[in-house]
Scaffold this motif. Structure first.
Motif, mmCIF file in Angstrom:
data_model
loop_
_atom_site.group_PDB
_atom_site.id
_atom_site.type_symbol
_atom_site.label_atom_id
_atom_site.label_comp_id
_atom_site.label_asym_id
_atom_site.label_seq_id
_atom_site.Cartn_x
_atom_site.Cartn_y
_atom_site.Cartn_z
ATOM 1 N N ASP A 203 3.219 6.183 60.960
ATOM 2 C CA ASP A 203 3.986 7.434 60.980
ATOM 3 C C ASP A 203 4.458 7.892 59.599
ATOM 4 O OD1 ASP A 203 3.504 8.108 63.523
ATOM 5 O OD2 ASP A 203 5.507 7.705 64.312
ATOM 6 N N HIS B 141 11.124 5.092 58.780
ATOM 7 C CA HIS B 141 10.932 5.740 60.085
ATOM 8 C C HIS B 141 11.574 4.869 61.168
ATOM 9 C CE1 HIS B 141 8.940 8.125 63.128
ATOM 10 N NE2 HIS B 141 8.328 7.065 63.605
ATOM 11 N N HIS C 127 4.719 0.205 64.584
ATOM 12 C CA HIS C 127 6.140 0.180 64.911
ATOM 13 C C HIS C 127 6.289 0.354 66.408
ATOM 14 C CE1 HIS C 127 5.106 4.399 64.501
ATOM 15 N NE2 HIS C 127 6.292 4.802 64.945
ATOM 16 N N HIS D 260 7.269 2.477 68.712
ATOM 17 C CA HIS D 260 7.548 3.808 69.260
ATOM 18 C C HIS D 260 6.609 4.105 70.418
ATOM 19 C CE1 HIS D 260 10.057 6.091 66.007
ATOM 20 N NE2 HIS D 260 10.773 5.327 66.793
ATOM 21 N N ASP E 121 4.700 6.455 71.423
ATOM 22 C CA ASP E 121 3.379 7.067 71.282
ATOM 23 C C ASP E 121 2.366 6.137 70.604
ATOM 24 O OD1 ASP E 121 5.224 7.466 69.184
ATOM 25 O OD2 ASP E 121 3.980 9.015 68.266
ATOM 26 N N HIS E 122 2.791 4.952 70.185
ATOM 27 C CA HIS E 122 1.875 4.028 69.504
ATOM 28 C C HIS E 122 1.487 2.832 70.380
ATOM 29 C CE1 HIS E 122 2.168 6.071 65.560
ATOM 30 N NE2 HIS E 122 3.251 6.544 66.157
HETATM 31 ZN ZN LIG Z 1 7.120 6.786 65.281
#
Ligand SMILES: [Zn+2]
Length: 303
Positions: free
Chosen positions: A172, A153, A65, A67, A69-70
């Motif tokens: 997540d 999420h 996804h 986000h 942190d990914h």
């Molecule tokens: Zn996430």
């Protein structure tokens, strides 16, 4: 002490690139999948950065996804394809679109944009390719990665199944004791609950969460962790119903907190709590467990 980054081979084609501290935020776990013809990364977290020089050539990065942190190492692979589910793809176009995905308060947009750029190295990828549930990437030699749409999420959040290694990458759906996080602009509690059921129904030899739990090799342990993870939604909701034994305003509910503990501190917490409260209240009103009083307060019907 410098963080250590452990690589764990979990199948002939699959290596888990564990983030610092088992992928605890701000880091996350990523996977390297190597077929006879193509090599892909599943997510490109902070922990990928110190490894980039020793990785083989990466043909594509598949994101669970969009986000922060990914994807902090995504900019290190400018020539690799970037794939993300169609529902999250808009967020990769510009920094503004990316911020829109989070649904954060207007007064925090600027500092949030600065944070994702400086700390998470966000660089837009308007050339990102979209995919849908069931999309399969064939990497050669029989190695393949299948997308499993797992919204809740974010609207486009996905899990990935790697075959023939039988590895399920959960992203997540992270099995943490904190529980599911559904405060983003396009997050949805009902979708998340269905995603947890779907995740529990998938059999694999190895399960890898994006954060916290890391690698799980026992189905029994996996099922227990996912049951507890799903139960957090019901626990938050029951706490809310209990709190509504007296009529309360939305502000009182948000201050009471459903998601974070009273001692947790952070600039985004009030907004997360307000969004989570609104979403749980809407769900409870649909099921008839909560009413709105004439003066606009919320009250449990079963008390
Ligand atoms: Zn996430």
């Amino acid at each position: 002490m410098a963080a250590t980054y452990e690589d764990r081979v979990v199948g002939p084609a699959t290596t888990v690139l564990l983030g610092a501290d088992n992928g605890k935020y701000p880091d996350a776990n990523s996977l390297l999948v190597q077929g006879a013809e193509r090599t892909v990364l599943l997510d490109a977290a902070l922990g990928v950065l110190p490894r980039t020089d020793r990785l083989p050539e990466i043909d594509a990065v598949l994101l669970t996804h969009a986000h922060e942190d990914h994807l902090p190492a995504l900019h290190r692979f400018p020539h690799a394809e970037c794939w993300v589910h169609e529902a999250d793809r808009f967020a990769m176009s510009t920094l503004d679109d990316f911020i829109d995905l989070f649904g954060i308060a207007p007064e925090r947009r600027e500092s949030f944009g600065q944070m994702v750029t400086e700390k998470f190295h966000f660089v837009p990828r308007p050339d990102s390719l979209g995919f849908e549930d069931g999309h399969v990437w064939h990497l050669g030699g029989g190695v393949r990665v299948e997308a499993i749409h797992a919204p809740g999420h974010t609207a486009g959040h996905c899990m990935f199944k790697v075959e023939p290694d039988s590895v399920l990458f959960l992203g997540d759906v992270d099995l943490s004791s904190f529980g599911p996080f559904y405060a983003d602009a396009f997050a949805d509690i009902d979708d998340f609950a269905r995603t947890i059921e779907r995740a529990a129904s998938i059999d694999a030899k190895t399960y890898v969460s994006g954060h916290h739990k890391g690698i799980i090799e026992s189905r029994e342990q996996y099922l227990e962790l996912i049951r507890r993870y799903g139960a957090v939604i019901d626990r938050r909701e029951q706490r809310l119903v209990d709190f509504l034994s007296e009529p309360r305003t939305l502000e009182q509910i948000a201050e009471h907190r459903l998601v974070y503990r009273p001692q947790d501190d952070g600039p985004g917490i009030p907004n997360v709590e307000a969004v989570a409260a609104r979403r749980h209240l809407a769900r409870l009103r649909r099921s008839g467990r909560v009413n709105v009083t004439e003066d606009g307060k919320y009250s449990a019907t079963e008390c």
